[in-house]
Every structure is written in structure tokens, then in C-alpha cells.
Design a protein around this motif. Structure first.
Motif, PDB file in Angstrom:
ATOM      1  N   VAL A   9     -39.228  44.586 -94.072  1.00  0.00           N
ATOM      2  CA  VAL A   9     -38.043  44.857 -94.338  1.00  0.00           C
ATOM      3  C   VAL A   9     -37.808  45.705 -95.663  1.00  0.00           C
ATOM      4  O   VAL A   9     -37.117  46.816 -95.640  1.00  0.00           O
ATOM      5  CB  VAL A   9     -37.057  43.556 -94.480  1.00  0.00           C
ATOM      6  CG1 VAL A   9     -35.722  43.826 -94.988  1.00  0.00           C
ATOM      7  CG2 VAL A   9     -37.132  42.885 -92.930  1.00  0.00           C
ATOM      8  N   LEU A  10     -38.429  45.479 -96.711  1.00  0.00           N
ATOM      9  CA  LEU A  10     -38.210  46.206 -97.979  1.00  0.00           C
ATOM     10  C   LEU A  10     -38.823  47.424 -97.889  1.00  0.00           C
ATOM     11  O   LEU A  10     -38.390  48.449 -98.451  1.00  0.00           O
ATOM     12  CB  LEU A  10     -39.162  45.183 -99.135  1.00  0.00           C
ATOM     13  CG  LEU A  10     -38.390  43.843 -99.516  1.00  0.00           C
ATOM     14  CD1 LEU A  10     -39.229  43.216-100.419  1.00  0.00           C
ATOM     15  CD2 LEU A  10     -37.006  44.238-100.182  1.00  0.00           C
ATOM     16  N   TYR A  11     -39.823  47.741 -97.105  1.00  0.00           N
ATOM     17  CA  TYR A  11     -40.407  49.056 -96.877  1.00  0.00           C
ATOM     18  C   TYR A  11     -39.500  49.956 -96.227  1.00  0.00           C
ATOM     19  O   TYR A  11     -39.181  51.086 -96.388  1.00  0.00           O
ATOM     20  CB  TYR A  11     -41.626  49.083 -96.176  1.00  0.00           C
ATOM     21  CG  TYR A  11     -42.236  50.374 -95.815  1.00  0.00           C
ATOM     22  CD1 TYR A  11     -42.874  51.134 -96.719  1.00  0.00           C
ATOM     23  CD2 TYR A  11     -42.290  51.060 -94.403  1.00  0.00           C
ATOM     24  CE1 TYR A  11     -43.464  52.202 -96.624  1.00  0.00           C
ATOM     25  CE2 TYR A  11     -42.744  51.923 -94.175  1.00  0.00           C
ATOM     26  CZ  TYR A  11     -43.368  52.992 -95.308  1.00  0.00           C
ATOM     27  OH  TYR A  11     -43.808  53.982 -95.028  1.00  0.00           O
ATOM     28  N   GLN A  12     -38.902  49.462 -95.001  1.00  0.00           N
ATOM     29  CA  GLN A  12     -37.705  50.235 -94.306  1.00  0.00           C
ATOM     30  C   GLN A  12     -36.379  50.452 -95.139  1.00  0.00           C
ATOM     31  O   GLN A  12     -35.885  51.444 -95.283  1.00  0.00           O
ATOM     32  CB  GLN A  12     -37.296  49.690 -93.185  1.00  0.00           C
ATOM     33  CG  GLN A  12     -38.567  49.355 -91.992  1.00  0.00           C
ATOM     34  CD  GLN A  12     -39.270  50.838 -91.678  1.00  0.00           C
ATOM     35  OE1 GLN A  12     -38.422  51.749 -91.737  1.00  0.00           O
ATOM     36  NE2 GLN A  12     -40.412  50.810 -91.174  1.00  0.00           N
ATOM     37  N   VAL A  13     -36.086  49.407 -96.050  1.00  0.00           N
ATOM     38  CA  VAL A  13     -35.080  49.752 -96.920  1.00  0.00           C
ATOM     39  C   VAL A  13     -35.405  50.772 -97.897  1.00  0.00           C
ATOM     40  O   VAL A  13     -34.566  51.721 -98.102  1.00  0.00           O
ATOM     41  CB  VAL A  13     -34.521  48.304 -97.392  1.00  0.00           C
ATOM     42  CG1 VAL A  13     -33.425  48.577 -98.517  1.00  0.00           C
ATOM     43  CG2 VAL A  13     -33.942  47.527 -96.355  1.00  0.00           C
ATOM     44  N   GLY A  14     -36.415  50.529 -98.550  1.00  0.00           N
ATOM     45  CA  GLY A  14     -36.989  51.567 -99.549  1.00  0.00           C
ATOM     46  C   GLY A  14     -37.052  53.041 -99.078  1.00  0.00           C
ATOM     47  O   GLY A  14     -36.529  53.920 -99.568  1.00  0.00           O
ATOM     48  N   ARG A  15     -37.591  53.182 -97.969  1.00  0.00           N
ATOM     49  CA  ARG A  15     -37.585  54.541 -97.322  1.00  0.00           C
ATOM     50  C   ARG A  15     -35.990  55.051 -97.101  1.00  0.00           C
ATOM     51  O   ARG A  15     -35.937  55.995 -97.252  1.00  0.00           O
ATOM     52  CB  ARG A  15     -38.402  54.533 -95.750  1.00  0.00           C
ATOM     53  CG  ARG A  15     -39.879  54.300 -96.034  1.00  0.00           C
ATOM     54  CD  ARG A  15     -40.669  55.330 -96.691  1.00  0.00           C
ATOM     55  NE  ARG A  15     -40.412  56.496 -96.022  1.00  0.00           N
ATOM     56  CZ  ARG A  15     -40.710  57.627 -96.427  1.00  0.00           C
ATOM     57  NH1 ARG A  15     -40.966  57.842 -97.673  1.00  0.00           N
ATOM     58  NH2 ARG A  15     -40.578  58.860 -95.604  1.00  0.00           N
ATOM     59  N   SER A  16     -35.342  54.088 -96.414  1.00  0.00           N
ATOM     60  CA  SER A  16     -33.892  54.581 -96.224  1.00  0.00           C
ATOM     61  C   SER A  16     -33.241  55.057 -97.479  1.00  0.00           C
ATOM     62  O   SER A  16     -32.446  55.948 -97.533  1.00  0.00           O
ATOM     63  CB  SER A  16     -32.895  53.606 -95.389  1.00  0.00           C
ATOM     64  OG  SER A  16     -33.000  52.397 -96.140  1.00  0.00           O
ATOM     65  N   LEU A  17     -33.624  54.310 -98.585  1.00  0.00           N
ATOM     66  CA  LEU A  17     -32.951  54.668 -99.831  1.00  0.00           C
ATOM     67  C   LEU A  17     -33.784  55.762-100.815  1.00  0.00           C
ATOM     68  O   LEU A  17     -33.409  56.184-102.085  1.00  0.00           O
ATOM     69  CB  LEU A  17     -32.967  53.412-100.780  1.00  0.00           C
ATOM     70  CG  LEU A  17     -31.895  52.170-100.308  1.00  0.00           C
ATOM     71  CD1 LEU A  17     -32.105  51.073-101.081  1.00  0.00           C
ATOM     72  CD2 LEU A  17     -30.586  52.622-100.169  1.00  0.00           C
ATOM     73  N   GLU A  18     -34.844  56.081-100.097  1.00  0.00           N
ATOM     74  CA  GLU A  18     -35.623  57.351-100.833  1.00  0.00           C
ATOM     75  C   GLU A  18     -36.374  56.736-102.072  1.00  0.00           C
ATOM     76  O   GLU A  18     -36.599  57.649-102.935  1.00  0.00           O
ATOM     77  CB  GLU A  18     -35.020  58.695-100.851  1.00  0.00           C
ATOM     78  CG  GLU A  18     -34.433  59.064 -99.576  1.00  0.00           C
ATOM     79  CD  GLU A  18     -33.688  60.753 -99.660  1.00  0.00           C
ATOM     80  OE1 GLU A  18     -33.397  60.827-100.996  1.00  0.00           O
ATOM     81  OE2 GLU A  18     -33.431  60.945 -98.730  1.00  0.00           O
ATOM     82  N   GLY A  72     -44.123  52.968-104.479  1.00  0.00           N
ATOM     83  CA  GLY A  72     -42.661  52.951-104.791  1.00  0.00           C
ATOM     84  C   GLY A  72     -42.153  51.722-105.022  1.00  0.00           C
ATOM     85  O   GLY A  72     -42.723  50.590-105.038  1.00  0.00           O
ATOM     86  N   PHE A  73     -40.606  51.926-104.991  1.00  0.00           N
ATOM     87  CA  PHE A  73     -40.082  50.745-105.619  1.00  0.00           C
ATOM     88  C   PHE A  73     -39.951  49.424-104.458  1.00  0.00           C
ATOM     89  O   PHE A  73     -39.619  48.320-104.904  1.00  0.00           O
ATOM     90  CB  PHE A  73     -38.852  50.765-106.155  1.00  0.00           C
ATOM     91  CG  PHE A  73     -39.057  51.957-107.235  1.00  0.00           C
ATOM     92  CD1 PHE A  73     -39.343  51.506-108.546  1.00  0.00           C
ATOM     93  CD2 PHE A  73     -38.479  53.154-107.223  1.00  0.00           C
ATOM     94  CE1 PHE A  73     -39.445  52.263-109.550  1.00  0.00           C
ATOM     95  CE2 PHE A  73     -38.745  54.146-108.509  1.00  0.00           C
ATOM     96  CZ  PHE A  73     -39.142  53.438-109.467  1.00  0.00           C
ATOM     97  N   GLY A  74     -39.997  49.921-103.121  1.00  0.00           N
ATOM     98  CA  GLY A  74     -39.814  48.958-102.394  1.00  0.00           C
ATOM     99  C   GLY A  74     -41.074  47.917-102.169  1.00  0.00           C
ATOM    100  O   GLY A  74     -40.800  46.641-102.424  1.00  0.00           O
ATOM    101  N   PRO A  75     -42.158  48.351-102.118  1.00  0.00           N
ATOM    102  CA  PRO A  75     -43.465  47.329-102.052  1.00  0.00           C
ATOM    103  C   PRO A  75     -43.762  46.861-103.339  1.00  0.00           C
ATOM    104  O   PRO A  75     -44.163  45.798-103.441  1.00  0.00           O
ATOM    105  CB  PRO A  75     -44.523  48.726-101.800  1.00  0.00           C
ATOM    106  CG  PRO A  75     -43.981  49.565-101.012  1.00  0.00           C
ATOM    107  CD  PRO A  75     -42.704  49.877-101.596  1.00  0.00           C
ATOM    108  N   THR A  76     -43.210  47.715-104.570  1.00  0.00           N
ATOM    109  CA  THR A  76     -43.328  46.828-105.818  1.00  0.00           C
ATOM    110  C   THR A  76     -42.364  45.464-105.855  1.00  0.00           C
ATOM    111  O   THR A  76     -43.077  44.530-106.372  1.00  0.00           O
ATOM    112  CB  THR A  76     -42.621  47.790-106.970  1.00  0.00           C
ATOM    113  OG1 THR A  76     -43.933  49.102-106.994  1.00  0.00           O
ATOM    114  CG2 THR A  76     -42.904  47.186-108.229  1.00  0.00           C
ATOM    115  N   LEU A  77     -41.271  45.657-105.554  1.00  0.00           N
ATOM    116  CA  LEU A  77     -40.330  44.660-105.377  1.00  0.00           C
ATOM    117  C   LEU A  77     -40.990  43.408-104.568  1.00  0.00           C
ATOM    118  O   LEU A  77     -40.920  42.106-104.903  1.00  0.00           O
ATOM    119  CB  LEU A  77     -39.031  44.922-105.100  1.00  0.00           C
ATOM    120  CG  LEU A  77     -38.004  43.801-104.852  1.00  0.00           C
ATOM    121  CD1 LEU A  77     -37.663  43.021-106.186  1.00  0.00           C
ATOM    122  CD2 LEU A  77     -36.679  44.268-104.523  1.00  0.00           C
TER     123      LEU A  77
END
Length: 265
Positions: A140-149, A218-223
Motif C-alpha cells: 500500500v505504501l509503495y503504491q501511494v508513494g509512487r502515485s505521489l511521486e 524513496g519516502f514510501g518504503p522509508t515510512l
């Protein structure tokens, strides 16, 4: 998942520096040395990689490869991959050796941190439960991070499709599990607790350390890794066993490395 109270070591008992025969300065030196030859160095490189990406372009346009070939010759590549896995485990042995002290052995340390075969069913059930929860949250966080660039596109492997490629990816997943959980959970928690840190501070320090060496993704996987770090330390503190965390992490990386390859045929 099974109740936390069933079959575990109990809350983690951490020795003080005086009980270990060390001063506070010696304890900090051990922390710096172990992190400096392992995940601490990875964190520094991850920060530099992130800074370079942000200066050049954006995370959305960046592709990160987790498992790269190390040679154009398949056999040499396999040998280099195995060698890298072996050397990556040396800091783990160093951490265990330092935790054991002069008069104790590494087997005693493994028993103390719950890396043994005493609770196979309990450890496996908790590991699989953690894998399911953390795996879903990671996606979920990966997909959200990709959508938010704000997350790089992650490619799990560009290794040649040889008959031993799957085995190497599984070994790589096991390597990541052992190195990360042994150092940022077992070793770091024991040493920071021996310095008098509260469990809340220890959990935050461990989680920040775990998140820092994933910054290049990126920030998605980091979070996601920050949350994972907090949860893992809480469970380790409550149950006193590292084995469920090792199992969960190994499953996360194994599925993450292999699923794209298998889906691609």
C-alpha cells in the motif's frame, strides 16, 4: 495470530554496562563499530544516493534495483553473490561476539535473544502473521508513494535467469533478514538498554536506523520501514524472541524478490 503470552522468553532482560564489564564509552564504541561496518555505512550511502537523485531529477523518474548482477559471466556472478552474502554476515558474528562477552559463548546469546528451536510453532505463526500484515502495508505504501511521486520504481532483480538464480535470491533475502534483525533489533536494543535508555527511545532509535538505510528507495518504503521497526522492537520487547522477526523479514524479502520474477514467467 496466537496470544503473545503463549510460549516465549518473556520480556527482554538487558544487562547493564557494569554487568558486562564495560564502561559507557566502551558500549558506545561497540555500537559505532558494529554499525560502521554494516548498516550504518549503508545508511550513509542511502542518504547520499537520495540527495543525488533529488538534485538530478525526481524520485518518480528513478529506478532502484535491489539485486544486480556482479559479473557478465554467470558463474563468476554467482560466486561473487555468494561471497557478498558471506561477508555481509561477518558484522552479525561481531555483534554476537560482543554481546557474548569474554565468559559467555555465542550459543548462549542466541538462546537469550530467542534464536533457537524451542518454540517452532509459536515462532512460525507469529512470523507468518507479521509477514501478512507488514507485506500488505508495504504494498500500500509503495503504491501511494509512487502515485505521489515520492518513491522510486523498485526492480527486485536484474540477474540473469540461470537455474541457480532463485536460490541466490532466497539466500539474499535470508542475508537481509539476519543482518537487519540481529543488528538493529537484538544488538542495538541490548546496548542502548544497557545505557539506561527507555524502551520508547530504543524503539525510535532502532526504527530510525532501519528507515535510514532504505532512504534510497524513496519516502514510501522509508515510512514503511519506520513503522516496521517500531512494531518489531515492541514485539521483541514483549516476547523476548527474535525468531518470529527473522521469519517475517525473510518471508517479506523472499516473496518480494521472487514474485515479480515468477509472475513474469
Amino acid at each position: 495470530m496466537v496470544p503473545l503470552a503463549s510460549g516465549h522468553n518473556g520480556p527482554v532482560q538487558t544487562p547493564t554496562p557494569s554487568q558486562c564489564g564495560m564502561s559507557r564509552a566502551d558500549t558506545w564504541l561497540q555500537i559505532v563499530l558494529v554499525l560502521g561496518v554494516s548498516l550504518g555505512a549503508s545508511a550513509v550511502y542511502a542518504v547520499l544516493d537520495l540527495a543525488e537523485v533529488l538534485m538530478r531529477s525526481s524520485l518518480a523518474d528513478t529506478t532502484t534495483t535491489l539485486n544486480r548482477p556482479l559479473s557478465s559471466v554467470p558463474l563468476i556472478d554467482a560466486l561473487r553473490q555468494l561471497t557478498g552474502i558471506g561477508f555481509a554476515l561477518v558484522p552479525v558474528l561481531l555483534a554476537l561476539y560482543l554481546m557474548a562477552g569474554v565468559a559467555r559463548g555465542i550459543p548462549g546469546v542466541l538462546c537469550r535473544i530467542g534464536v533457537d528451536g524451542r518454540r517452532p510453532v509459536w515462532d512460525t505463526l507469529w512470523g507468518m502473521g507479521l509477514f501478512a500484515v507488514m507485506g500488505g502495508g508495504t504494498l500500500v505504501l509503495y503504491q501511494v508513494g509512487r502515485s505521489l511521486e515520492i518513491t522510486a520504481q523498485i526492480t527486485t532483480s536484474t540477474m540473469e535467469q540461470t537455474w541457480w538464480a532463485v536460490s541466490l535470491l532466497v539466500l539474499s533475502a535470508l542475508r537481509h533478514s539476519i543482518v537487519e534483525e540481529m543488528i538493529v533489533v537484538a544488538f542495538l536494543c541490548e546496548r542502548l538498554r544497557s545505557l539506561g535508555w527507555s524502551w520508547w527511545l530504543v524503539a525510535v532509535a532502532s526504527a530510525v536506523a532501519r528507515a535510514s538505510y532504505h532512504l534510497y528507495q524513496g519516502f514510501g518504503p522509508t515510512l514503511g520501514n519506520l513503522v516496521m521497526g517500531l512494531v518489531f522492537v515492541w514485539l521483541y520487547r514483549r516476547g523476548g524472541r527474535l525468531m518470529p522477526l527473522l521469519i517475517a523479514h525473510a518471508l517479506l524479502d523472499t516473496v518480494g524478490f521472487l514474485a515479480p520474477q515468477l509472475l513474469a514467467g
